[in-house]
Design a protein around this motif. Sequence first.
Motif, PDB file in Angstrom:
ATOM      1  N   LEU A  16       0.829  -1.210   0.000  1.00 10.14           N
ATOM      2  CA  LEU A  16       0.000   0.000   0.000  1.00 10.14           C
ATOM      3  C   LEU A  16       0.861   1.257   0.000  1.00 10.14           C
ATOM      4  O   LEU A  16       0.517   2.255  -0.632  1.00 10.14           O
ATOM      5  N   VAL A  17       1.969   1.203   0.693  1.00 12.82           N
ATOM      6  CA  VAL A  17       2.886   2.349   0.690  1.00 12.82           C
ATOM      7  C   VAL A  17       3.414   2.574  -0.730  1.00 12.82           C
ATOM      8  O   VAL A  17       3.464   3.711  -1.218  1.00 12.82           O
ATOM      9  N   LEU A  18       3.737   1.476  -1.399  1.00 15.66           N
ATOM     10  CA  LEU A  18       4.233   1.586  -2.769  1.00 15.66           C
ATOM     11  C   LEU A  18       3.166   2.197  -3.683  1.00 15.66           C
ATOM     12  O   LEU A  18       3.445   3.065  -4.513  1.00 15.66           O
ATOM     13  N   LEU A  19       1.934   1.742  -3.487  1.00 14.89           N
ATOM     14  CA  LEU A  19       0.818   2.258  -4.282  1.00 14.89           C
ATOM     15  C   LEU A  19       0.646   3.762  -4.066  1.00 14.89           C
ATOM     16  O   LEU A  19       0.476   4.536  -5.020  1.00 14.89           O
ATOM     17  N   ALA A  20       0.704   4.155  -2.784  1.00 16.73           N
ATOM     18  CA  ALA A  20       0.555   5.578  -2.447  1.00 16.73           C
ATOM     19  C   ALA A  20       1.709   6.384  -3.036  1.00 16.73           C
ATOM     20  O   ALA A  20       1.507   7.485  -3.565  1.00 16.73           O
ATOM     21  N   PHE A  21       2.903   5.820  -2.963  1.00 18.18           N
ATOM     22  CA  PHE A  21       4.082   6.492  -3.528  1.00 18.18           C
ATOM     23  C   PHE A  21       3.905   6.718  -5.035  1.00 18.18           C
ATOM     24  O   PHE A  21       4.172   7.812  -5.553  1.00 18.18           O
ATOM     25  N   LYS A  22       3.438   5.660  -5.723  1.00 17.64           N
ATOM     26  CA  LYS A  22       3.254   5.787  -7.166  1.00 17.64           C
ATOM     27  C   LYS A  22       2.239   6.882  -7.497  1.00 17.64           C
ATOM     28  O   LYS A  22       2.436   7.682  -8.413  1.00 17.64           O
ATOM     29  N   LYS A  23       1.155   6.915  -6.729  1.00 11.34           N
ATOM     30  CA  LYS A  23       0.127   7.942  -6.982  1.00 11.34           C
ATOM     31  C   LYS A  23       0.694   9.331  -6.689  1.00 11.34           C
ATOM     32  O   LYS A  23       0.482  10.277  -7.459  1.00 11.34           O
ATOM     33  N   ALA A  24       1.435   9.437  -5.588  1.00 10.09           N
ATOM     34  CA  ALA A  24       2.018  10.746  -5.252  1.00 10.09           C
ATOM     35  C   ALA A  24       2.978  11.204  -6.349  1.00 10.09           C
ATOM     36  O   ALA A  24       3.000  12.383  -6.727  1.00 10.09           O
ATOM     37  N   CYS A  25       3.769  10.250  -6.875  1.00  8.28           N
ATOM     38  CA  CYS A  25       4.696  10.592  -7.967  1.00  8.28           C
ATOM     39  C   CYS A  25       3.927  11.030  -9.205  1.00  8.28           C
ATOM     40  O   CYS A  25       4.304  12.001  -9.873  1.00  8.28           O
ATOM     41  N   GLU A  26       2.864  10.317  -9.513  1.00  8.91           N
ATOM     42  CA  GLU A  26       2.074  10.658 -10.705  1.00  8.91           C
ATOM     43  C   GLU A  26       1.540  12.091 -10.580  1.00  8.91           C
ATOM     44  O   GLU A  26       1.599  12.876 -11.529  1.00  8.91           O
ATOM     45  N   ILE A  27       1.021  12.416  -9.394  1.00  9.21           N
ATOM     46  CA  ILE A  27       0.466  13.766  -9.185  1.00  9.21           C
ATOM     47  C   ILE A  27       1.574  14.811  -9.285  1.00  9.21           C
ATOM     48  O   ILE A  27       1.421  15.835  -9.955  1.00  9.21           O
ATOM     49  N   ARG A  28       2.715  14.526  -8.663  1.00 10.43           N
ATOM     50  CA  ARG A  28       3.827  15.488  -8.710  1.00 10.43           C
ATOM     51  C   ARG A  28       4.267  15.713 -10.167  1.00 10.43           C
ATOM     52  O   ARG A  28       4.507  16.834 -10.595  1.00 10.43           O
ATOM     53  N   GLU A  29       4.357  14.597 -10.909  1.00 11.95           N
ATOM     54  CA  GLU A  29       4.780  14.721 -12.319  1.00 11.95           C
ATOM     55  C   GLU A  29       3.766  15.495 -13.134  1.00 11.95           C
ATOM     56  O   GLU A  29       4.125  16.371 -13.927  1.00 11.95           O
ATOM     57  N   ALA A  30       2.499  15.165 -12.933  1.00 14.54           N
ATOM     58  CA  ALA A  30       1.444  15.832 -13.705  1.00 14.54           C
ATOM     59  C   ALA A  30       1.468  17.329 -13.432  1.00 14.54           C
ATOM     60  O   ALA A  30       1.440  18.151 -14.363  1.00 14.54           O
ATOM     61  N   GLU A  31       1.548  17.680 -12.162  1.00 17.35           N
ATOM     62  CA  GLU A  31       1.521  19.095 -11.795  1.00 17.35           C
ATOM     63  C   GLU A  31       2.793  19.811 -12.260  1.00 17.35           C
ATOM     64  O   GLU A  31       2.754  20.974 -12.667  1.00 17.35           O
ATOM     65  N   THR A  32       3.918  19.101 -12.212  1.00 17.05           N
ATOM     66  CA  THR A  32       5.172  19.702 -12.659  1.00 17.05           C
ATOM     67  C   THR A  32       5.136  19.970 -14.164  1.00 17.05           C
ATOM     68  O   THR A  32       5.592  21.017 -14.638  1.00 17.05           O
ATOM     69  N   LEU A  33       4.565  19.030 -14.899  1.00 16.31           N
ATOM     70  CA  LEU A  33       4.443  19.232 -16.351  1.00 16.31           C
ATOM     71  C   LEU A  33       3.590  20.464 -16.652  1.00 16.31           C
ATOM     72  O   LEU A  33       3.910  21.250 -17.553  1.00 16.31           O
ATOM     73  N   ILE A  34       2.512  20.612 -15.895  1.00 19.75           N
ATOM     74  CA  ILE A  34       1.643  21.785 -16.112  1.00 19.75           C
ATOM     75  C   ILE A  34       2.438  23.065 -15.829  1.00 19.75           C
ATOM     76  O   ILE A  34       2.419  24.009 -16.630  1.00 19.75           O
TER      77      ILE A  34
END
Lengths: 351, 315
Positions: free
Chosen positions: B5-23
């Motif tokens: 679950l920690v890994l899952l949360a990490f992946k989601k957090a990374c996805e959000i960080r990447e998405a927002e950084t791209l914007i």
Amino acid sequence: MENYNYTKSINLALHENMKLNSRSVCIGLGINDPKRIFGTSIGLVEAFGEERCIEPPTSENALTGIALGLALQSYSVCLTHQRFDFALLSFDQLINSISKWSFMFNKEYKISLLVRLIIGRGWGQGPTHSQSYHSFLSSLPGLQIYYPSSPSSAFATISKGMNSGKPTIMIEHRWLHNTNELLDISNIDIDIIDKMKIIHHGDDITIFTYGYMVPEAFKASQYLKSFDIKVELISMDNLSMKNIDTIIDSISKTHRLLIIEPYYMQCSITTNICTEILKKITNTNLDLSSLEVLSLPFENESTSYFDTKDRYVTWVNIINKIADQLNQEIPCPTPKERPHDVPGDWFKGPF
Amino acid sequence: MNDQLVLLAFKKACEIREAETLIAENYNKGYIRCPVHLSIGQELVPSILFSFHDVNDFAISTHRSHAHYLGKGGSLQRFFDELHGLPSGCSGGKGGSMHLIDESVGFMGSTAIVGNSIPVGVGLAEAQKLSKSKNLTYIFLGDGATEEGVFYESINYAYVRKLPCLFIVENNEYSVYTPLKPRQSCLKLENKAKAFNAHYSQNLLHEYKSLFNAWSDAIKYVKSNAGPALIEVFTNRKLAHCGPEIDDNLGYRPQKFLSKWEKYNILDIYYKSLLEAGYSKKYLEDLISEIRQNCTNIYFKSEKKHIILRGLNES
């Protein structure tokens, strides 16, 4: 056919819609209290229970958003405010959410949400219990606004608002609550409220009005008939309506027009109607010098009995105005002696 | 919270960080032509949301809703398309950044007026209760919205009707540029929530495990028909209130405050935990690269569609 008053027809419509659809909900301050919103919610909680007849906290804005949340989950909701003025607290939800939910998210949501807004008049209702910004509401894309003037149109508005899938506002004038109509309640055509209506036929002058001014104008029309002045009285219940052909046809015949706005003329729906008439004026031979308007003075309402005597337009004002327009001597009627701030003996206050 | 679950949360957090950084990185090109309220720094809440993923739970959010939308499982492509004003966006391009929706995953909408979506969430929870659903509604809001009257109206109603509402307040301590103290007579949201009989818990420094546990308890609580729960999560928005810039040069947030939150970057916290749990550095770095690549591909698909639709030449 039976005689129903406006209150009773609302009550019957609510019962019918709650019965027909188990996913329907009535909500509003006072809905389950001893007075039952001027009698319009009598028997609902006994028939459908407190889960579906919700006596809520005094939270007009939140309630309006909550009603939207329910409607988005395919509940049919009737939310009642005992005064339009109270609902001003909920305009964030009405305007920023409800009127544009389908637009914002690019999907035609079925939002069967009816908001009843009751307008006060007289008995010291004053600046904050008598306001009626129905014209403003009718300027918002995404809402449909009805101002039913008769028991049958009130019945139809409830049914339409709770089933049409479109957010609907019902403007309900307190002084109409005791008006009567012979009705076959099981056989009311609810689409009748989407058409302009000719309430009184004539070819001397056209009156256009709506809402609570309709009974007054009707009374004036009947009085004038006995002096051989034939009034064509036209009204509408759906304030979002754009088609004014009925008015155009009438003034093509009468060439004269009296417009009666139930509230302020400033930025009103009737000024829009005037614009629409102007666009088609060449078809009508309307004598523009005959165009008259009656409305409330553009000033807040005082609570004092002594200040409000001449504020509202009555059937007597209408008669006098038409007599002037036609340049005829008409004896001024002498209404039954009654204080000016009550609609009839049935009204004993307090609001 | 187990390691998976920690890994899952990490992946989601990374996805959000990447998405927002791209914007943020591409915003000044002028292809995204709407205000954006980015969530960089605030990835904890949406990543925990994702670890309780249930499409039948509803969520409603605010002007700063990108992360909640993605944390609820909203489509990344339709999100980027929406920001680019495209008909294929999650709101058909009509809503832009502040009006996101993906009903297929229970993300029922975000709106732009502070506090505006809160009662709509309560209404969704009322519908869940009336239809005897076993699910709940998440209501995401910020500290500013707790100053709105409608927040109190809504939490009161939720208790009176015992509705399955879980209020998640991300307290980043600033309403645009204004700190809490001049805004709030009582700084303790705990007191306010408890005054309305809401079950309350608090997370101070991005302690993800304790947030996970509090979240789990709150879900059980609201599903037991006891009334609403509120979780207050202190967090930090890295960028400006609105727009792609870092605006700390304006000096409205004390250096001490900023330094504190530098130490509690949730991505670093997850990363460290996963290393300690035995995941290799290479594994995690590959994972981050993969997420970055995926987000980048999806982002530029949207950008390209925008360019073509506008009839512009790609530069």
